[in-house]
Design a protein around this motif. Structure first.
Motif, PDB file in Angstrom:
ATOM      1  N   VAL A  58       0.839  -1.196   0.000  1.00  0.00           N
ATOM      2  CA  VAL A  58       0.000   0.000   0.000  1.00  0.00           C
ATOM      3  C   VAL A  58       0.877   1.250   0.000  1.00  0.00           C
ATOM      4  O   VAL A  58       0.622   2.215  -0.728  1.00  0.00           O
ATOM      5  CB  VAL A  58      -0.945  -0.011   1.209  1.00  0.00           C
ATOM      6  N   TRP A  59       1.932   1.226   0.805  1.00  0.00           N
ATOM      7  CA  TRP A  59       2.864   2.353   0.853  1.00  0.00           C
ATOM      8  C   TRP A  59       3.524   2.581  -0.503  1.00  0.00           C
ATOM      9  O   TRP A  59       3.645   3.721  -0.966  1.00  0.00           O
ATOM     10  CB  TRP A  59       3.903   2.075   1.942  1.00  0.00           C
ATOM     11  N   LYS A  60       3.940   1.505  -1.165  1.00  0.00           N
ATOM     12  CA  LYS A  60       4.544   1.664  -2.490  1.00  0.00           C
ATOM     13  C   LYS A  60       3.532   2.224  -3.488  1.00  0.00           C
ATOM     14  O   LYS A  60       3.890   3.066  -4.334  1.00  0.00           O
ATOM     15  CB  LYS A  60       5.087   0.315  -2.976  1.00  0.00           C
ATOM     16  N   ALA A  61       2.281   1.784  -3.387  1.00  0.00           N
ATOM     17  CA  ALA A  61       1.248   2.300  -4.294  1.00  0.00           C
ATOM     18  C   ALA A  61       0.987   3.780  -4.063  1.00  0.00           C
ATOM     19  O   ALA A  61       0.551   4.496  -4.978  1.00  0.00           O
ATOM     20  CB  ALA A  61      -0.044   1.498  -4.118  1.00  0.00           C
ATOM     21  N   MET A  62       1.263   4.258  -2.851  1.00  0.00           N
ATOM     22  CA  MET A  62       1.121   5.687  -2.553  1.00  0.00           C
ATOM     23  C   MET A  62       2.265   6.511  -3.143  1.00  0.00           C
ATOM     24  O   MET A  62       2.251   7.741  -3.066  1.00  0.00           O
ATOM     25  CB  MET A  62       1.098   5.909  -1.032  1.00  0.00           C
ATOM     26  N   GLY A  63       3.266   5.829  -3.687  1.00  0.00           N
ATOM     27  CA  GLY A  63       4.440   6.524  -4.186  1.00  0.00           C
ATOM     28  C   GLY A  63       5.606   6.501  -3.219  1.00  0.00           C
ATOM     29  O   GLY A  63       6.533   7.310  -3.330  1.00  0.00           O
ATOM     30  N   SER A  64       5.561   5.600  -2.220  1.00  0.00           N
ATOM     31  CA  SER A  64       6.631   5.446  -1.216  1.00  0.00           C
ATOM     32  C   SER A  64       6.927   6.749  -0.488  1.00  0.00           C
ATOM     33  O   SER A  64       8.086   7.200  -0.409  1.00  0.00           O
ATOM     34  CB  SER A  64       7.901   4.899  -1.868  1.00  0.00           C
ATOM     35  N   PRO A  65       5.923   7.395   0.095  1.00  0.00           N
ATOM     36  CA  PRO A  65       6.162   8.697   0.739  1.00  0.00           C
ATOM     37  C   PRO A  65       6.977   8.559   2.020  1.00  0.00           C
ATOM     38  O   PRO A  65       6.713   7.674   2.846  1.00  0.00           O
ATOM     39  CB  PRO A  65       4.743   9.190   1.050  1.00  0.00           C
ATOM     40  N   GLN A  66       7.963   9.435   2.196  1.00  0.00           N
ATOM     41  CA  GLN A  66       8.693   9.494   3.452  1.00  0.00           C
ATOM     42  C   GLN A  66       8.083  10.505   4.424  1.00  0.00           C
ATOM     43  O   GLN A  66       8.473  10.553   5.595  1.00  0.00           O
ATOM     44  CB  GLN A  66      10.163   9.830   3.193  1.00  0.00           C
ATOM     45  N   HIS A  67       7.115  11.257   3.944  1.00  0.00           N
ATOM     46  CA  HIS A  67       6.377  12.176   4.814  1.00  0.00           C
ATOM     47  C   HIS A  67       4.884  12.010   4.525  1.00  0.00           C
ATOM     48  O   HIS A  67       4.231  12.925   3.997  1.00  0.00           O
ATOM     49  CB  HIS A  67       6.828  13.617   4.576  1.00  0.00           C
ATOM     50  N   PRO A  68       4.328  10.848   4.855  1.00  0.00           N
ATOM     51  CA  PRO A  68       2.915  10.606   4.536  1.00  0.00           C
ATOM     52  C   PRO A  68       1.993  11.550   5.298  1.00  0.00           C
ATOM     53  O   PRO A  68       2.325  12.025   6.400  1.00  0.00           O
ATOM     54  CB  PRO A  68       2.713   9.152   4.976  1.00  0.00           C
ATOM     55  N   THR A  69       0.854  11.813   4.696  1.00  0.00           N
ATOM     56  CA  THR A  69      -0.150  12.651   5.332  1.00  0.00           C
ATOM     57  C   THR A  69      -0.825  11.863   6.453  1.00  0.00           C
ATOM     58  O   THR A  69      -0.672  10.642   6.577  1.00  0.00           O
ATOM     59  CB  THR A  69      -1.210  13.077   4.312  1.00  0.00           C
ATOM     60  N   GLU A  70      -1.590  12.571   7.271  1.00  0.00           N
ATOM     61  CA  GLU A  70      -2.334  11.903   8.342  1.00  0.00           C
ATOM     62  C   GLU A  70      -3.288  10.857   7.763  1.00  0.00           C
ATOM     63  O   GLU A  70      -3.458   9.771   8.326  1.00  0.00           O
ATOM     64  CB  GLU A  70      -3.109  12.929   9.169  1.00  0.00           C
ATOM     65  N   GLU A  71      -3.899  11.181   6.641  1.00  0.00           N
ATOM     66  CA  GLU A  71      -4.810  10.239   5.992  1.00  0.00           C
ATOM     67  C   GLU A  71      -4.050   9.006   5.512  1.00  0.00           C
ATOM     68  O   GLU A  71      -4.530   7.871   5.662  1.00  0.00           O
ATOM     69  CB  GLU A  71      -5.513  10.922   4.822  1.00  0.00           C
ATOM     70  N   GLN A  72      -2.867   9.207   4.939  1.00  0.00           N
ATOM     71  CA  GLN A  72      -2.068   8.076   4.481  1.00  0.00           C
ATOM     72  C   GLN A  72      -1.601   7.220   5.657  1.00  0.00           C
ATOM     73  O   GLN A  72      -1.617   5.986   5.585  1.00  0.00           O
ATOM     74  CB  GLN A  72      -0.871   8.579   3.675  1.00  0.00           C
ATOM     75  N   ILE A  73      -1.200   7.857   6.735  1.00  0.00           N
ATOM     76  CA  ILE A  73      -0.768   7.105   7.910  1.00  0.00           C
ATOM     77  C   ILE A  73      -1.904   6.249   8.453  1.00  0.00           C
ATOM     78  O   ILE A  73      -1.705   5.079   8.809  1.00  0.00           O
ATOM     79  CB  ILE A  73      -0.239   8.067   8.996  1.00  0.00           C
TER      80      ILE A  73
END
Length: 564
Positions: A506-521
């Motif tokens: 799921v994280w990779k599908a998000m674009g591998s963010p190193q600063h994910p948003t609260e919604e992504q977290i």
């Protein structure tokens, strides 16, 4: 209703009660697994409920405290924690492969000064989380370390040779070391109570057969004697043991373990001249992953072979053969703090290869115990979390920045199993002797382990291969469970694969963010939990038999829970 269930199975690949196996995918041989609930093969001991880490100061950090509570919650039995650096000098700030408590120092007159402030914070956090310590006595306080040539620096920072510092030296005064151990144990008994601390395990040092110990083997025997003698002075019923040695793989490690047991069996204590206590035996089997033909290839045979060697050494001694054995580090390889940025082979730690490996090794460890007729108590997964590091950096950890990794979910599956281990057979399994000798290098290991309690049975399934190949077609797998009481049976199917119980994809599908948003977290935390493959279903036990089918993708793990 049966037609509706069949539609769900065909549409989503879920399992259902069937009379025959569906056609396999092209080139894949179907696997048939049989479970006999009436045939016990031994007690299901919760060997999974033990975890450890180098950086004991991570215990009190935000994600550390959060993860400790999750570890407590995954098991109905006590979870034990082993950590390095409980006696190391320093300021209590963690670094990779380093922590400290500053519990001991000498004043200007050379008299001992004891400070339990940092130690109390660590042990209080364990108590608050509801977990129990396996107290590892290590490493040597700076003011107590003997002078050893080439080890005059106390701390060597990672990525330097972290084992080269004098924190791994013998004590310059064994009596003073013994008094430190007595005071430390006495303090813990006073703070947490004799009844509670009597349930803990007390281990002497870590891997004294390599550079974690700058003395001789005989000097370690002396350290062991002084340590256990003084633990028992403060807590007469304490469960003490060691030697927490490596492997044993090569001859050096085998000989070290053997000679340690010879010492305990035949010598008098260097501390008090009496019998040398030993309540458990510990050593550290590890695997050996490598990059082969451009892909990560695990070395499960290494972990299993060294376990087998250790069991054989213990079994040589009739007086020790039934003592509990604690594999106080049991892992796919040996450096939790070496990220995949340092060693690309360690990238197995983020996805489904890690839990599939762990499931296959889990059954094999029980089987090796049975063959050697020894008493395996625990396999300590040397994995925790690394605070303030990149998301999915490839450390050997159970969670990353508060996001659970797929491997944590296989331990949640283990925690759902209880009762007796029962007989399983699989047409897709790799025999134990082959796995020990060469690993899983030809056909995949599609196998099962099952347990039965009063009103429930669980079947753990996996499709494991040493090579990190997730693109192989799923294996059609039928599961026939015998010995189920007549009537309706509730079946739940939990799954770890690319799309279930897997925050990494799921994280990779998000674009591998190193600063994910609260919604992504929030989304990552949700997908990091153990998930079901479809809804629970009721099936009919006919003639004491329940038949199920599913498809097992490569490097996937399932748990079927049947209750009646």
């Amino acid at each position: 209703m049966l037609e509706a269930m069949g539609s769900i199975r065909r549409a989503a690949g879920l399992f259902a009660m069937v009379c025959s196996v569906a056609l396999p995918m092209a080139g894949q041989s179907p696997v048939r697994i049989e479970v006999n609930l009436a045939k016990s093969v031994g007690t299901y001991k919760p060997i999974y409920s033990w975890f450890g880490y180098d950086e004991s100061n991570y215990t009190t950090m935000p994600h550390g405290k959060e993860l400790l509570r999750e570890l407590h919650d995954l098991s109905a039995v006590p979870v034990y924690i082993r950590a390095h650096h409980l006696l190391t000098s320093g300021n209590g700030v963690a670094e990779l492969k380093w922590s400290s408590s500053n519990v001991f120092s000498l004043d200007a007159q050379g008299k001992p000064v004891y400070d339990f402030t940092i130690t109390d914070q660590t042990f209080d956090a364990w108590k608050k989380a509801g977990v129990k310590p396996m107290v590892e006595f290590g490493f040597m306080p700076k003011d107590l370390a003997a002078t050893v040539k080439g080890a005059d620096t106390y701390q060597v920072h990672y990525p330097g040779d972290v084992l080269a510092g004098s924190a791994n030296n013998p004590p310059k005064d064994y009596a003073m070391w013994g008094e430190l151990v007595r005071r430390y144990t006495e303090h813990l008994v006073q703070r947490y109570g004799r009844a509670e601390t009597s349930t803990w395990y007390w281990e002497v040092w870590n891997e004294p057969d390599i550079k974690y110990w700058h003395g001789t083997a005989e000097e370690y025997w002396k350290l062991y004697d002084f340590t256990v003698s003084n633990v028992r002075k403060a807590l007469p019923g304490a469960k003490v043991g060691g030697p927490a040695s490596t492997g044993p793989g090569g001859e050096h490690a085998i000989t070290f373990l053997d000679n340690f047991l010879e010492h305990v069996a035949n010598d008098k204590s260097a501390a008090d001249g009496g019998r040398i206590p030993l309540d458990f035996i510990s050593f550290h089997p590890k695997g050996s992953p490598k990059i082969v033909d451009g892909r990560v290839t695990m070395g499960i045979s290494s972990e299993l072979k060294t376990t087998e060697n250790g069991f054989k050494v213990v079994a040589k001694y009739p007086q020790f053969a039934k003592l509990p054995i604690i594999l106080s580090e049991a892992d796919p390889e040996g450096c939790a703090a070496c990220s995949s940025k340092v060693n690309p082979a360690n990238n197995y730690r983020n996805g489904t290869l890690y839990p599939a490996y762990t499931a296959a090794a889990y059954k094999a460890l029980f089987e090796l115990q049975d063959v050697s007729k020894v008493n395996l108590l625990a396999m300590v997964s040397w994995s925790f979390e690394f605070e303030d590091k990149d998301y999915f950096e490839g450390f050997r950890s159970l969670a990353t920045n508060g996001i659970d990794k797929p491997v944590l979910n296989v331990f949640r599956m283990f925690g759902m199993m209880a009762g007796d281990r029962v007989s399983t057979t699989s047409t897709g399994s790799v025999p134990l002797d082959v796995m020990v000798k060469t690993g899983v290098r030809e056909s995949a290991d599609v196998d099962a382990m099952a347990t039965k309690s009063a009103h429930e049975a669980t079947v753990l399934l996996w499709n494991y291969h040493d090579a990190d190949t997730t693109a192989a077609a799923a294996t059609a797998t039928s599961v026939e469970v015998r010995g189920v009481p007549a009537g309706k049976v509730l079946v739940e199917h939990f799954r770890i694969d690319e799309t279930h119980s897997n925050a990494y994809t799921v994280w990779k599908a998000m674009g591998s963010p190193q600063h994910p948003t609260e919604e992504q977290i929030a989304r990552l935390k949700e997908t990091g939990q153990l998930q079901m493959l479809g809804s629970p279903v009721w099936v009919q036990s006919e003639g004491g038999v329940v038949k199920l089918e599913t498809e097992m993708p490569r490097q996937s793990v399932s748990l079927l829970r049947l209750s009646w």
